[in-house]
Design an enzyme around this catalytic site. Structure first.
Site, short mmCIF file in Angstrom:
data_model
loop_
_atom_site.label_atom_id
_atom_site.label_comp_id
_atom_site.label_asym_id
_atom_site.label_seq_id
_atom_site.Cartn_x
_atom_site.Cartn_y
_atom_site.Cartn_z
CB CYS A 43 -0.94 -0.01 1.21
SG CYS A 43 -1.92 1.49 1.29
CB CYS A 48 -3.24 2.50 -1.52
SG CYS A 48 -3.45 0.81 -1.02
CE LYS A 51 -4.84 4.09 -6.05
NZ LYS A 51 -5.37 2.76 -5.84
CE1 TYR A 177 -11.33 -4.18 -6.35
CE2 TYR A 177 -10.99 -1.95 -5.55
CZ TYR A 177 -11.63 -3.17 -5.46
OH TYR A 177 -12.56 -3.37 -4.48
CD GLU A 181 -7.34 2.10 -8.42
OE1 GLU A 181 -8.22 2.25 -7.56
OE2 GLU A 181 -6.20 1.71 -8.13
CG HIS A 435 -29.39 22.15 -2.67
ND1 HIS A 435 -29.56 21.27 -3.71
CD2 HIS A 435 -29.61 23.39 -3.16
CE1 HIS A 435 -29.88 21.96 -4.79
NE2 HIS A 435 -29.91 23.24 -4.50
CD GLU A 440 -29.01 18.04 -3.22
OE1 GLU A 440 -29.96 18.36 -2.48
OE2 GLU A 440 -28.42 18.86 -3.95
P1 NDP Z 1 -8.32 -7.92 -9.93
O1 NDP Z 1 -8.54 -9.28 -9.43
O2 NDP Z 1 -9.15 -6.80 -9.43
O3 NDP Z 1 -8.46 -7.92 -11.53
C1 NDP Z 1 -7.73 -8.81 -12.34
C2 NDP Z 1 -8.14 -8.57 -13.77
O4 NDP Z 1 -7.30 -9.38 -14.60
C3 NDP Z 1 -9.56 -8.96 -14.07
O5 NDP Z 1 -10.09 -8.05 -14.98
C4 NDP Z 1 -9.40 -10.34 -14.71
O6 NDP Z 1 -10.40 -10.63 -15.65
C5 NDP Z 1 -8.11 -10.16 -15.46
N1 NDP Z 1 -7.42 -11.41 -15.73
C6 NDP Z 1 -7.12 -12.39 -14.86
N2 NDP Z 1 -6.46 -13.39 -15.48
C7 NDP Z 1 -6.37 -13.02 -16.77
C8 NDP Z 1 -5.81 -13.65 -17.92
N3 NDP Z 1 -5.23 -14.85 -17.86
N4 NDP Z 1 -5.90 -12.99 -19.09
C9 NDP Z 1 -6.51 -11.79 -19.17
N5 NDP Z 1 -7.04 -11.15 -18.12
C10 NDP Z 1 -6.97 -11.77 -16.93
O7 NDP Z 1 -6.77 -7.68 -9.72
P2 NDP Z 1 -5.90 -6.37 -9.65
O8 NDP Z 1 -4.54 -6.86 -9.99
O9 NDP Z 1 -6.48 -5.26 -10.44
O10 NDP Z 1 -5.97 -5.96 -8.13
C11 NDP Z 1 -5.70 -6.91 -7.11
C12 NDP Z 1 -6.46 -6.57 -5.86
O11 NDP Z 1 -5.85 -5.46 -5.24
C13 NDP Z 1 -7.91 -6.14 -6.10
O12 NDP Z 1 -8.78 -7.22 -6.19
C14 NDP Z 1 -8.18 -5.28 -4.90
O13 NDP Z 1 -8.63 -6.10 -3.86
C15 NDP Z 1 -6.83 -4.70 -4.58
N6 NDP Z 1 -6.76 -3.30 -5.00
C16 NDP Z 1 -7.58 -2.38 -4.42
C17 NDP Z 1 -7.55 -1.06 -4.82
C18 NDP Z 1 -8.47 -0.07 -4.19
O14 NDP Z 1 -8.97 -0.34 -3.10
N7 NDP Z 1 -8.75 1.07 -4.84
C19 NDP Z 1 -6.64 -0.60 -5.87
C20 NDP Z 1 -5.85 -1.65 -6.43
C21 NDP Z 1 -5.92 -2.94 -6.01
P3 NDP Z 1 -11.82 -11.25 -15.21
O15 NDP Z 1 -12.55 -10.16 -14.52
O16 NDP Z 1 -12.44 -11.62 -16.50
O17 NDP Z 1 -11.53 -12.40 -14.32
#
Ligand code: NDP
Length: 449
Positions: A43, A48, A51, A177, A181, A435, A440
């Site tokens: 983080c 976080c 980012k 996510y 982002e 407002h 709201e």
């Molecule tokens: P996520 O699990 O959110 O997303 C992974 C993405 O990769 C999905 O779109 C998934 O597709 C895709 N994917 C997985 N495998 C493949 C593949 N073989 N080929 C193509 N696409 C693939 O992971 P992130 O890495 O974005 O983030 C990890 C975690 O970190 C999040 O789940 C969250 O909990 C945390 N995080 C939180 C944030 C916040 O609070 N703002 C910011 C950043 C991270 P599909 O959906 O089709 O499975």
């Protein structure tokens, strides 16, 4: 003489591990912690915080554009990438220092080495061994990328935060996510951005209306989203990279970033030696008190693959320390955790999606509002806010609240409290709106959609 060197030894000094170590030390435990990288973890060092600083940076171009409608004539929009990265790094160094002093102030001994379990009470640290009564595994996660030809050319979010210069064109693979982002960050900083997802829509698991709205707004803003497509190979060219896909389309870019999920950081950690059970992703299997299959070994945070969110890891760590060392048992509650995505526009959400609510409760009432924010009545920018409430018909209980639009993450925190308290739609309606705000709308949606 004490039987072990420490009462508690924590492997991994990220947000969760540091919280657990400090609280346990406050309860009088003799605590050590090790870290192979920098104290602060994902983080603070490579997630976080950096980012979000880049999200702020990426917003100025549109703010300068919008300013004209309000009478301003902004000066030339010069952007200096290395100044941004240097300033960001300075802040990360400061936070790293804060974490270091939190540990020393609490009397926790820090060992800056990779820790590997030798058995259920022993950790190897760069050639030496320490023993502890209780062990806490808090090693987090690490980006995962599919094994396609040329994957070595791709970067992850780790490298994206440290680029020496700004690319002209980027391809971001993934729809979660991190991918959305960073698509917003690079696009806002003037990079031609393509996001490739294998699904129909971004952000699997979020409410469908929110997913669709975000995708439409990102496209309208100029991000190209290529859906139902998987990259199959990456090839280096004279200009940059060429990415082949399973639909036959190729994408050219200067930089290819994969944000295809993160895996628990357990490879080579010695969990087998200690007898700790892991699941098929390598996540440590734990009970509600974060205890692993070995009675004296606990795990918290992303390494357990529950909810990969910093505040959740912090709670898990705090609950562990109070329960095991403070004689104050409690458990981290994983229900109705509000969350935000710092996409552009951002998302804030609390409670169940419409699909989850229907699966759990059958019929639900849906309230929706979509409008152009007041600010953009002058700028004419094609940006909209969508808000949605998911309500249980009989009890009137608000099961979910979702928003995409400016300030959604800030608004979602308050919604999270209401939903955690079991607030009803009638109680939302009885609350007087502030407002003029976007928020709201959440207390003025009268008719179900
Ligand atoms: P996520 O699990 O959110 O997303 C992974 C993405 O990769 C999905 O779109 C998934 O597709 C895709 N994917 C997985 N495998 C493949 C593949 N073989 N080929 C193509 N696409 C693939 O992971 P992130 O890495 O974005 O983030 C990890 C975690 O970190 C999040 O789940 C969250 O909990 C945390 N995080 C939180 C944030 C916040 O609070 N703002 C910011 C950043 C991270 P599909 O959906 O089709 O499975």
């Amino acid at each position: 003489m004490a039987r072990y060197d420490y009462d508690l030894f924590v492997i991994g000094a990220g947000s969760g591990g540091v919280r657990a170590a400090r609280i346990a030390a406050g309860h009088g435990a003799r605590v050590g912690i090790c870290e192979q990288s920098r104290v602060g973890g994902t983080c603070v060092i490579r997630g976080c915080i950096p980012k979000k600083l880049l999200v702020y940076a990426s917003h100025f171009a549109r703010d300068f554009e919008d300013a004209r409608a309000y009478g301003w004539e902004p000066a030339a929009n010069e952007f200096d990438w290395s100044r941004l990265i240097d300033n960001k790094n300075r802040e990360i160094d400061r936070l790293n220092g804060v974490y270091l002093s939190l540990l020393s102030g609490a009397g926790v001994e820090l060992i800056e080495e990779r820790g590997v379990l030798a058995d259920a009470h022993t950790v190897e640290l760069g050639g030496r061994r320490i023993t502890a009564d209780k062990l806490l595994v808090a090693v987090g996660g690490w980006p995962w990328m599919p094994d396609i030809p040329g994957i070595g050319h791709a970067i992850t979010s780790n490298e994206a935060l440290e680029l020496k210069s700004r690319p002209d064109r980027i391809l971001i693979v993934g729809g979660g996510y991190i991918a959305v982002e960073f698509a917003g960050i690079f696009h806002g900083l003037g990079v031609e951005t393509v996001e490739m997802i294998r699904a129909e829509h971004l952000l699997n698991g979020f409410d469908d209306d929110i997913r669709i709205e975000l995708g439409e707004q990102m496209c309208a803003d100029g991000v190209e989203i290529v859906n139902r497509t998987n990259p199959t190979a990456i090839e280096k060219t004279n200009e940059g990279y060429r990415v082949a896909t399973d639909t036959g389309r190729t994408v050219e870019a200067d930089l290819v970033m994969f944000a295809t999920g993160r895996n628990p950081n357990t490879a080579g950690l010695g969990l087998e030696a200690a007898g700790v059970a892991v699941d098929d992703k390598g996540a440590v299997v734990v009970d509600a008190e974060s205890r692993s299959s070995v009675g004296n070994i606990y795990a918290i945070g992303d390494v357990t693959d529950r909810l990969a969110l910093t505040p959740v890891a912090i709670r898990e760590g705090h609950a562990f320390a109070d329960t095991v060392f403070g004689d104050r048992p409690w458990q981290a509650d994983h229900a109705n955790v509000p969350t935000a995505v710092f996409s552009q526009p951002p998302i804030g959400t609390a409670g169940l999606t419409e699909a989850e609510a229907r699966a759990q409760w059958g019929e639900v009432d849906i309230y929706k509002s979509r409008f152009r924010p007041l600010k953009h009545t002058l700028t004419g920018r094609d940006e909209f806010t969508l808000m949605k409430l998911v309500v249980q018909p009989g009890s009137g209980r608000v099961l979910g609240a979702h928003m995409v639009g400016a300030d959604a993450p800030e608004i979602a925190q308050g919604l999270g409290i209401a939903i955690k308290m079991g607030a009803t739609k009638a109680q939302f309606d009885a609350t007087v709106g502030i407002h003029p705000t976007a928020a709201e709308e959440f207390v003025t949606m009268r008719e179900p959609a």
